[in-house]
Design an enzyme around this catalytic site. Sequence first.
Site, mmCIF file in Angstrom:
data_model
loop_
_atom_site.group_PDB
_atom_site.id
_atom_site.type_symbol
_atom_site.label_atom_id
_atom_site.label_comp_id
_atom_site.label_asym_id
_atom_site.label_seq_id
_atom_site.Cartn_x
_atom_site.Cartn_y
_atom_site.Cartn_z
ATOM 1 N N GLU A 41 -3.748 -3.065 -9.472
ATOM 2 C CA GLU A 41 -2.591 -2.734 -8.630
ATOM 3 C C GLU A 41 -2.431 -1.221 -8.694
ATOM 4 O O GLU A 41 -2.036 -0.672 -9.725
ATOM 5 C CB GLU A 41 -1.341 -3.441 -9.169
ATOM 6 C CG GLU A 41 -0.063 -3.052 -8.446
ATOM 7 C CD GLU A 41 1.187 -3.622 -9.122
ATOM 8 O OE1 GLU A 41 1.116 -4.682 -9.779
ATOM 9 O OE2 GLU A 41 2.249 -2.983 -9.006
ATOM 10 N N ARG A 45 3.124 5.424 -6.717
ATOM 11 C CA ARG A 45 3.904 6.387 -7.489
ATOM 12 C C ARG A 45 3.262 7.758 -7.438
ATOM 13 O O ARG A 45 3.856 8.736 -7.856
ATOM 14 C CB ARG A 45 3.965 5.952 -8.952
ATOM 15 C CG ARG A 45 4.765 4.709 -9.143
ATOM 16 C CD ARG A 45 4.812 4.356 -10.602
ATOM 17 N NE ARG A 45 5.566 3.138 -10.764
ATOM 18 C CZ ARG A 45 6.157 2.777 -11.882
ATOM 19 N NH1 ARG A 45 6.068 3.550 -12.941
ATOM 20 N NH2 ARG A 45 6.818 1.663 -11.943
ATOM 21 N N LYS A 129 7.102 -11.145 -8.413
ATOM 22 C CA LYS A 129 6.999 -10.275 -9.586
ATOM 23 C C LYS A 129 8.354 -10.340 -10.305
ATOM 24 O O LYS A 129 9.394 -10.268 -9.640
ATOM 25 C CB LYS A 129 6.726 -8.845 -9.116
ATOM 26 C CG LYS A 129 6.817 -7.798 -10.211
ATOM 27 C CD LYS A 129 6.443 -6.413 -9.665
ATOM 28 C CE LYS A 129 6.592 -5.356 -10.743
ATOM 29 N NZ LYS A 129 5.989 -4.073 -10.382
HETATM 30 C C1 3PG Z 1 5.307 -1.335 -12.775
HETATM 31 O O1 3PG Z 1 5.119 -0.352 -12.071
HETATM 32 O O2 3PG Z 1 5.238 -2.484 -12.339
HETATM 33 C C2 3PG Z 1 5.679 -1.143 -14.185
HETATM 34 O O3 3PG Z 1 6.165 0.127 -14.398
HETATM 35 C C3 3PG Z 1 4.599 -1.403 -15.165
HETATM 36 O O4 3PG Z 1 5.277 -1.519 -16.337
HETATM 37 P P1 3PG Z 1 4.640 -1.062 -17.718
HETATM 38 O O5 3PG Z 1 4.263 0.365 -17.553
HETATM 39 O O6 3PG Z 1 5.755 -1.268 -18.712
HETATM 40 O O7 3PG Z 1 3.465 -1.952 -17.992
#
Ligand code: 3PG
Length: 213
Positions: A41, A45, A129
Site C-alpha cells: 500500500e 503521504r 480498514k
Molecule cells: C497508515 O497509514 O495506515 C498507518 O499510519 C500505518 O500505521 P503504522 O505506521 O502504525 O503501521
Amino acid sequence: MNNILTHLGNVGIIPVIAIDDADDAVALGGALLAGNLPCAEITFRTAAAAQAIEKMSAAHPDICVGAGTVLTVAQAETAKAAGAQFVVTPGFDEAVVDWCLANDMPITPGVMTPTEINMALNKGLSLMKFFPAEAAGGIQALKAIGGPYAGVTFIPTGGINANNLTDYLNLPMVHACGGSFMVKKNLIATKRFDEIEKLAAAAAEIVRSARAE
Ligand code: 3PG
C-alpha cells in the site's frame, strides 16, 4: 469477494509505505517479494506516491500494488492511472467510495466507529480498514464491534507490529492487517533493502504460523 481483496487476505499483512524517492520503489518491491509479502500500500503521504506505484507495478507484476491515504477523488484517479489495484482511505469519504465503486476499483474505507461501519455497509462494502487500530481500542474494540457486525471483516492498521500481529490475526473478523513496521521510512530512505527483506520475511512467517494454529 473481489480477487484483489482476497489476495490481500491471503498475504495477511499489508506493508504501508511512505516513499520519498520513486526510484527506490523497484528495489523495495524486490525486497517485499523476496520476503514473501507480494502486496504493497503506497500512501499519498508523499509526492512520489503515484510514480512509485507506477514503477513498482511495472517492475514487479507479481506484487499487488495499491494506493493508501487516498483523501480525494483526484488522488483516486491519479492512483488508478498509475496502476493501483486497490484504494485504502484513512476515514470514510463518500465521494471517494462512490468513485471507486463506479470505477471497479476495490476499496477498503477507514472506519473507527459503528456509525462509520454502517456508512460502509450502506454502500455494500463489508471489508473495511479499522484505523487507527491500537489507538481506537485495538483487540478489545474489534471484539466488541464483532458482536453486532457479524459478517463484517477488517484490516486493522495503526500501531500493528511484530509483537501484536498474531493477536490481531487470530480474531475471526480480521481479514489481514496493515503496518509500516517492516518498511519504515528511514529504512527505505537509507536503502536498507536487505533489512526490509528480513523484516518482511519475519512478518510473513508470523502470518504463516498464526494461520497454522
Ligand atoms: C497508515 O497509514 O495506515 C498507518 O499510519 C500505518 O500505521 P503504522 O505506521 O502504525 O503501521
